[in-house]
Scaffold this motif. Structure first.
Motif, short mmCIF file in Angstrom:
data_model
loop_
_atom_site.label_atom_id
_atom_site.label_comp_id
_atom_site.label_asym_id
_atom_site.label_seq_id
_atom_site.Cartn_x
_atom_site.Cartn_y
_atom_site.Cartn_z
N ILE A 146 0.57 3.09 -6.70
CA ILE A 146 0.64 1.94 -5.92
C ILE A 146 0.87 2.59 -4.48
N LEU B 121 6.15 -5.35 -8.34
CA LEU B 121 5.82 -4.77 -6.93
C LEU B 121 5.96 -6.21 -6.22
N TYR C 22 9.63 -7.01 -5.47
CA TYR C 22 10.13 -5.86 -4.73
C TYR C 22 9.74 -6.25 -3.28
N CYS C 23 8.43 -6.62 -2.81
CA CYS C 23 7.97 -6.75 -1.65
C CYS C 23 8.76 -8.09 -1.02
#
Length: 178
Positions: free
Chosen positions: A73, A110, A113-114
Motif C-alpha cells: 500500500i 486501510l 485507518y485513514c
C-alpha cells in the motif's frame, strides 16, 4: 493495522525485493503507472525519496499466518489542510491470494485507518480502465466515480486514462453501520 488475516505495517528495506518482483509481474504491472523495465534500484530510489516526504506513507501487507509480505500500500498527497489523501498503490502481490475477498478485508482496514487515525475527510484513488476487479472492489467499499482523467498516466511512452474515485468519511461510516 491488523485484520483477521493480515498485518499492515510500515515498509522495511527488505520488503523492496518483494515489491520489485511483484511490480515486474505482468498481471500487476499492467495496472500501474511505471515502465515495464522497472528495476530494484528504481523501486529503492523511489522509496528513499518517499521516506523524506511527509505527504507519503509506504506499507507492507503481511500474511498473519506466515509472517511473509504479500502486498503493498502506497499513500501519497496527504494534505492535513484539506484532510485528504490518495491511495496511489494498492495490490496483493501473491497471486495465490487473488479472488478470495482479501482485498476488501485489507482495504476496509486501510480506510478505517485513514478516517480514524489520520483524521481524513476524503480518500481518493484512481484505476486503469481495464482494471475491472479493482473497480468492482472500490465500488463495493463505497467509493464514488468522479470521472476520467484523460491521458493522466504515462507508461512505456504511451498515455492512459485514469478513472478517478473517492470516498468521504461519512460515506464510509454510513456504509459500515448497515
Amino acid at each position: 493495522m491488523e485484520t483477521q488475516n493480515f498485518v499492515i505495517r510500515e515498509t522495511k528495506f527488505s520488503d523492496y525485493e518483494y515489491f520489485t518482483k511483484w511490480e515486474c509481474d505482468e498481471n500487476i504491472a499492467q495496472y500501474m503507472s511505471f515502465d515495464e523495465n522497472r528495476s530494484y534500484e528504481d523501486v529503492v530510489t523511489e522509496a528513499l525519496y518517499s521516506k523524506k516526504d511527509p505527504t507519503k506513507l509506504d506499507f507492507t501487507i503481511v500474511a498473519r499466518e506466515t509472517g511473509m509480505p504479500v502486498g503493498r500500500i502506497y499513500i501519497t498527497r496527504i494534505n492535513p489542510q484539506f484532510d485528504s489523501l490518495d491511495i496511489t498503490r494498492f495490490y496483493i502481490g501473491e497471486s495465490s491470494l487473488w479472488g478470495n475477498g482479501l482485498g476488501r478485508e485489507i482495504m476496509h482496514e486501510l480506510l478505517e485507518y485513514c478516517f480514524t487515525f489520520l483524521h481524513m475527510e476524503r480518500v481518493t484513488l484512481d484505476h486503469y480502465a481495464g482494471n475491472r476487479r479493482g473497480a468492482a472492489l472500490y465500488e463495493r467499499l463505497g467509493f464514488k466515480d468522479e470521472g476520467t482523467a484523460r491521458n493522466a498516466a504515462k507508461k512505456d511512452g504511451r498515455y492512459y486514462d485514469l478513472h478517478l474515485m473517492s470516498i468521504l468519511r461519512s460515506e464510509f461510516f454510513d456504509e459500515n453501520e448497515q
